[in-house]
Design a protein around this motif. Structure first.
Motif, PDB file in Angstrom:
ATOM      1  N   GLY A  41       0.784  -1.229   0.000  1.00 47.87           N
ATOM      2  CA  GLY A  41       0.000   0.000   0.000  1.00 47.87           C
ATOM      3  C   GLY A  41       0.814   1.277   0.000  1.00 47.87           C
ATOM      4  N   ARG A  42       2.117   1.195  -0.237  1.00 45.24           N
ATOM      5  CA  ARG A  42       2.946   2.403  -0.276  1.00 45.24           C
ATOM      6  C   ARG A  42       2.850   3.040  -1.657  1.00 45.24           C
ATOM      7  NH1 ARG A  42       9.278   3.297   0.626  1.00 45.24           N
ATOM      8  NH2 ARG A  42       9.214   5.561   0.405  1.00 45.24           N
ATOM      9  N   LEU A  43       2.536   4.322  -1.680  1.00 46.66           N
ATOM     10  CA  LEU A  43       2.390   5.091  -2.915  1.00 46.66           C
ATOM     11  C   LEU A  43       3.618   5.964  -3.124  1.00 46.66           C
ATOM     12  CD1 LEU A  43       0.768   6.423  -5.287  1.00 46.66           C
ATOM     13  CD2 LEU A  43      -0.173   7.981  -3.564  1.00 46.66           C
ATOM     14  N   VAL A  44       4.213   5.875  -4.318  1.00 46.35           N
ATOM     15  CA  VAL A  44       5.299   6.772  -4.698  1.00 46.35           C
ATOM     16  C   VAL A  44       4.971   7.363  -6.067  1.00 46.35           C
ATOM     17  CG1 VAL A  44       7.073   5.630  -3.311  1.00 46.35           C
ATOM     18  CG2 VAL A  44       6.719   4.910  -5.679  1.00 46.35           C
ATOM     19  N   ARG A  45       5.595   8.517  -6.355  1.00 47.10           N
ATOM     20  CA  ARG A  45       5.339   9.206  -7.629  1.00 47.10           C
ATOM     21  C   ARG A  45       6.664   9.554  -8.291  1.00 47.10           C
ATOM     22  NH1 ARG A  45       1.096  11.727  -9.790  1.00 47.10           N
ATOM     23  NH2 ARG A  45      -0.045  11.669  -7.830  1.00 47.10           N
ATOM     24  N   GLY A  46       6.747   9.269  -9.571  1.00 48.27           N
ATOM     25  CA  GLY A  46       7.916   9.600 -10.374  1.00 48.27           C
ATOM     26  C   GLY A  46       8.884   8.434 -10.490  1.00 48.27           C
ATOM     27  N   VAL A  47       9.578   8.393 -11.621  1.00 46.99           N
ATOM     28  CA  VAL A  47      10.505   7.298 -11.895  1.00 46.99           C
ATOM     29  C   VAL A  47      11.572   7.189 -10.815  1.00 46.99           C
ATOM     30  CG1 VAL A  47      12.284   6.462 -13.491  1.00 46.99           C
ATOM     31  CG2 VAL A  47      10.105   7.296 -14.382  1.00 46.99           C
ATOM     32  N   ASP A  48      12.127   8.306 -10.384  1.00 54.27           N
ATOM     33  CA  ASP A  48      13.185   8.248  -9.370  1.00 54.27           C
ATOM     34  C   ASP A  48      12.692   7.593  -8.082  1.00 54.27           C
ATOM     35  OD1 ASP A  48      14.914   9.468 -11.137  1.00 54.27           O
ATOM     36  OD2 ASP A  48      14.721  11.461 -10.239  1.00 54.27           O
ATOM     37  N   GLU A  49      11.475   7.932  -7.659  1.00 50.33           N
ATOM     38  CA  GLU A  49      10.932   7.326  -6.440  1.00 50.33           C
ATOM     39  C   GLU A  49      10.582   5.851  -6.643  1.00 50.33           C
ATOM     40  OE1 GLU A  49       8.064   9.337  -4.018  1.00 50.33           O
ATOM     41  OE2 GLU A  49       8.818  11.304  -4.616  1.00 50.33           O
TER      42      GLU A  49
END
Length: 140
Positions: A41-49
């Motif tokens: 359930g962890r949300l990250v945004r962007g390729v680097d993340e």
């Protein structure tokens, strides 16, 4: 690295990047500002993340893991957008503290195409679990 020439190639690309533990290849599958929700359930945004989320686990607990994906369906939204559902079986090796085991998940990926290959714009990975016990289950 797999160049995604059709929406369903997201499953193959994700599998290949995972199995080679190649985080550059993993990042290349995603749109620059894509979102990723892992099976916890962890949300990250962007390729680097997205890469930063995966790199440490591929160096440690998932360093000897493999993934096998199977496309369920592709739902066209337009000529440049689609939703791809696929089963994923993660085989985790001895590097994991819990030892060797398998986990099944259902992945939903929204893929888009402007110029060039299809890219993943959003991906969510859901672990299959028994709702009564919380125990992970494997599909047949």
């Amino acid at each position: 690295m797999i160049e995604m020439t059709r929406p369903e190639a997201a499953a193959d690309g994700f599998q290949e990047a995972w199995n080679t533990h190649d985080m550059t290849a993993l990042g290349a599958l995603f749109h620059k500002d894509a979102t990723f929700v892992n099976r916890f359930g962890r949300l990250v945004r962007g390729v680097d993340e997205i890469v930063a989320l995966h790199a440490p686990i591929h160096e440690t607990v998932y360093s000897d893991s493999t993934m096998e994906n199977e496309v369920i369906d592709v739902i066209a939204i337009s000529e440049r957008a689609a939703i791809v559902h696929f089963w994923s079986r993660l085989r985790i090796g001895a590097a994991h503290p819990a030892g060797p085991h398998s986990v099944d998940t259902l992945i939903q990926a929204v893929v888009i195409r402007h110029e060039g290959p299809w890219l993943i714009k959003a991906l969510e990975n859901v672990t299959l679990m028994n709702p009564r016990t919380g125990e992970a289950i494997l599909r047949k």
